[in-house]
Enzyme design. Structure first.
Site, PDB file in Angstrom:
ATOM      1  N   HIS A  45      53.712  33.353  42.373  1.00 17.81           N
ATOM      2  CA  HIS A  45      52.868  33.691  43.512  1.00 17.81           C
ATOM      3  C   HIS A  45      53.646  34.476  44.559  1.00 17.81           C
ATOM      4  O   HIS A  45      54.859  34.665  44.458  1.00 17.81           O
ATOM      5  CB  HIS A  45      52.290  32.411  44.105  1.00 17.81           C
ATOM      6  CG  HIS A  45      51.249  31.774  43.249  1.00 17.81           C
ATOM      7  ND1 HIS A  45      50.522  30.666  43.643  1.00 17.81           N
ATOM      8  CD2 HIS A  45      50.791  32.088  41.998  1.00 17.81           C
ATOM      9  CE1 HIS A  45      49.672  30.327  42.686  1.00 17.81           C
ATOM     10  NE2 HIS A  45      49.825  31.160  41.683  1.00 17.81           N
ATOM     11  N   GLU A  61      54.590  33.848  47.647  1.00 23.97           N
ATOM     12  CA  GLU A  61      55.663  33.181  48.367  1.00 23.97           C
ATOM     13  C   GLU A  61      56.942  33.114  47.527  1.00 23.97           C
ATOM     14  O   GLU A  61      58.049  33.295  48.050  1.00 23.97           O
ATOM     15  CB  GLU A  61      55.238  31.754  48.757  1.00 23.97           C
ATOM     16  CG  GLU A  61      54.041  31.710  49.690  1.00 23.97           C
ATOM     17  CD  GLU A  61      52.706  31.589  48.958  1.00 23.97           C
ATOM     18  OE1 GLU A  61      51.803  30.909  49.475  1.00 23.97           O
ATOM     19  OE2 GLU A  61      52.560  32.183  47.862  1.00 23.97           O
ATOM     20  N   ALA A 121      24.853  56.796  41.245  1.00 25.40           N
ATOM     21  CA  ALA A 121      24.976  58.179  41.708  1.00 25.40           C
ATOM     22  C   ALA A 121      23.568  58.739  41.763  1.00 25.40           C
ATOM     23  O   ALA A 121      22.813  58.634  40.793  1.00 25.40           O
ATOM     24  CB  ALA A 121      25.844  58.993  40.754  1.00 25.40           C
ATOM     25  N   ARG A 126      36.937  50.752  38.098  1.00 29.94           N
ATOM     26  CA  ARG A 126      36.857  49.956  36.868  1.00 29.94           C
ATOM     27  C   ARG A 126      38.129  49.155  36.647  1.00 29.94           C
ATOM     28  O   ARG A 126      38.085  48.026  36.148  1.00 29.94           O
ATOM     29  CB  ARG A 126      36.582  50.870  35.673  1.00 29.94           C
ATOM     30  CG  ARG A 126      35.183  51.468  35.672  1.00 29.94           C
ATOM     31  CD  ARG A 126      34.996  52.453  34.527  1.00 29.94           C
ATOM     32  NE  ARG A 126      33.648  53.023  34.525  1.00 29.94           N
ATOM     33  CZ  ARG A 126      33.225  53.955  33.673  1.00 29.94           C
ATOM     34  NH1 ARG A 126      34.062  54.431  32.744  1.00 29.94           N
ATOM     35  NH2 ARG A 126      31.992  54.415  33.739  1.00 29.94           N
ATOM     36  N   THR A 167      20.726  52.700  29.515  1.00 30.56           N
ATOM     37  CA  THR A 167      21.951  53.443  29.816  1.00 30.56           C
ATOM     38  C   THR A 167      22.818  53.557  28.575  1.00 30.56           C
ATOM     39  O   THR A 167      23.383  54.623  28.279  1.00 30.56           O
ATOM     40  CB  THR A 167      22.731  52.759  30.952  1.00 30.56           C
ATOM     41  OG1 THR A 167      21.933  52.754  32.132  1.00 30.56           O
ATOM     42  CG2 THR A 167      24.036  53.476  31.236  1.00 30.56           C
ATOM     43  N   LEU A 189      32.623  53.290  29.128  1.00 31.87           N
ATOM     44  CA  LEU A 189      32.872  52.292  30.174  1.00 31.87           C
ATOM     45  C   LEU A 189      34.328  51.855  30.247  1.00 31.87           C
ATOM     46  O   LEU A 189      34.639  50.697  30.523  1.00 31.87           O
ATOM     47  CB  LEU A 189      31.966  51.058  29.994  1.00 31.87           C
ATOM     48  CG  LEU A 189      30.453  51.302  30.042  1.00 31.87           C
ATOM     49  CD1 LEU A 189      29.706  49.977  29.977  1.00 31.87           C
ATOM     50  CD2 LEU A 189      30.042  52.081  31.275  1.00 31.87           C
ATOM     51  N   ARG A 234      39.718  55.345  31.367  1.00 29.70           N
ATOM     52  CA  ARG A 234      40.612  56.300  30.703  1.00 29.70           C
ATOM     53  C   ARG A 234      41.160  57.374  31.640  1.00 29.70           C
ATOM     54  O   ARG A 234      42.174  57.996  31.336  1.00 29.70           O
ATOM     55  CB  ARG A 234      39.886  56.952  29.528  1.00 29.70           C
ATOM     56  CG  ARG A 234      38.602  57.664  29.906  1.00 29.70           C
ATOM     57  CD  ARG A 234      37.719  57.917  28.688  1.00 29.70           C
ATOM     58  NE  ARG A 234      36.442  58.522  29.053  1.00 29.70           N
ATOM     59  CZ  ARG A 234      35.399  57.817  29.480  1.00 29.70           C
ATOM     60  NH1 ARG A 234      35.487  56.508  29.588  1.00 29.70           N
ATOM     61  NH2 ARG A 234      34.270  58.429  29.797  1.00 29.70           N
ATOM     62  N   GLU A 283      26.767  49.287  36.568  1.00 28.20           N
ATOM     63  CA  GLU A 283      26.624  50.739  36.584  1.00 28.20           C
ATOM     64  C   GLU A 283      25.243  51.223  36.149  1.00 28.20           C
ATOM     65  O   GLU A 283      25.038  52.407  35.955  1.00 28.20           O
ATOM     66  CB  GLU A 283      27.725  51.378  35.725  1.00 28.20           C
ATOM     67  CG  GLU A 283      29.108  51.256  36.328  1.00 28.20           C
ATOM     68  CD  GLU A 283      30.005  52.444  36.008  1.00 28.20           C
ATOM     69  OE1 GLU A 283      29.502  53.443  35.450  1.00 28.20           O
ATOM     70  OE2 GLU A 283      31.200  52.373  36.325  1.00 28.20           O
TER      71      GLU A 283
END
Length: 339
Positions: free
Chosen positions: A49, A51, A155, A185, A197, A205, A208, A282
């Site tokens: 962590h 700390e 969009a 992403r 879609t 998705l 890249r 999306e």
């Protein structure tokens, strides 16, 4: 003075975005005689962590007993993937600990502060608490609402369309905006699209066009009508297909059968059990509209372009409170909040 060092700790915590979920983002700065002698952040889930990393960066550990430790979230008090950070601070008998935000996790939730105070360490809380709360909005949503933090993204054209009548949406946003989406992403645990879609855009998705991890891909295909030849089913990235018909596990591809009643709520519950802490939605239009209508969303990011279609599939109207607006290249980015 406290705010200046805490702001540095918050900046450090941001460096862990996309790598520490389901843990929170945490940054830590150690100050001795008004000079930073150590700093660190939680870099990766399961690893040390903030700390711990900050203390390891201190060259002279003897200075810790006269140092102030600034940490963006209450030090943990329980054994998880790593030992309790509160115990480490007690071991080194630091002079003071300044905390931005208390940890709502029932395993912590004041217990870390109690450990410090019982050891005689002065504790100050609430420094830049609002900033820390916003930074850890994903983690806080997971704990308090028992679901992923949900970001809607769309969009739209200048005349208010998501796509042409034939579902073609290329290209509404410009190259810069599309690259920014790939960065987003890498920052979220999962990304979701509906059947239309997947069918009409055949998206990958993936991230890249930006360095970082790929999110888990999620597609909704209630009756399993999508072609297995789509990019989403290529096995290149962990993918979940939620449906009404079957359970099946393949390499990097899982079909999960859910009850049709309360289907979206069942999806969010299943994602929570998988410790998926954030979800980027999306599209398409029907999926976005459902999240908006059910009021189960947290952030709404809209690219508004200069392109016009004249007609097509109407974009959902903005909802929530506008918290940011920015001119990019040829697009405007608007961000709305639901809290």
């Amino acid at each position: 003075m406290h705010e200046s060092y805490m702001r540095r700790a918050i900046d450090l915590a941001n460096l862990g975005l996309g790598a520490v979920s389901p843990n929170p983002l945490v940054g830590c700065v150690i100050v001795h005689d008004n000079q930073i002698i150590g700093e660190g952040y939680h870099q990766k889930y399961g690893e040390p962590h903030a700390e711990v990393n900050a203390i390891h960066s201190v060259k002279n550990l003897e200075k810790l007993s006269e140092s102030i430790v600034y940490v963006t979230l209450e030090p943990c008090s329980h054994f998880g993937k790593t030992p309790p950070c509160a115990d480490l601070l007690v071991y080194h008998q630091v002079k003071k600990v300044v905390i931005a935000l208390l940890d709502p996790n029932p395993n912590v939730n004041g217990k870390g502060i109690a450990k410090l105070q019982n050891a005689g360490i002065e504790v100050i809380t609430g420094v830049l608490a609002k900033e820390a709360q916003f930074q850890n909005r994903r983690f806080l949503t997971n704990i308090q609402k028992k679901r992923p933090y949900i970001i809607l993204k769309q969009a739209e054209t200048a005349d208010g369309f998501l796509a042409r009548q034939n579902f073609d949406s290329k290209w509404i946003s410009d190259d810069f905006s599309r690259k920014l989406v790939h960065k987003w992403r890498t920052e979220e645990d999962a990304i979701l699209v509906g059947r239309n879609t997947a069918l009409h855009d055949n998206p990958k998705l993936t991230a890249r066009n930006w360095k970082g991890r790929n999110p888990t891909r999620i597609v909704l295909d209630r009756y399993l009508k999508l072609s297995p030849d789509l990019h989403l089913f290529d096995g290149s990235v962990p993918t979940i297909c939620y449906n009404f018909q079957k359970n099946e596990v393949r390499p990097n591809l899982e079909f999960v059968k859910l009850e049709s009643e309360n289907f979206p709520e069942n999806i969010l519950h299943d994602l929570s059990t998988r410790k998926i802490g954030s979800l980027l939605v999306e599209g398409g239009s029907e999926v976005l509209q459902h999240f908006l209508a059910s009021d189960v969303w947290d952030e709404y990011r809209i690219f508004r372009s200069e392109v016009s279609f004249g007609n097509g599939i109407i974009a959902p109207r903005p909802a929530g409170k506008l918290i940011a607006e920015e001119k990019l290249q040829s697009d405007n980015l608007l961000i709305f909040s639901n809290y």
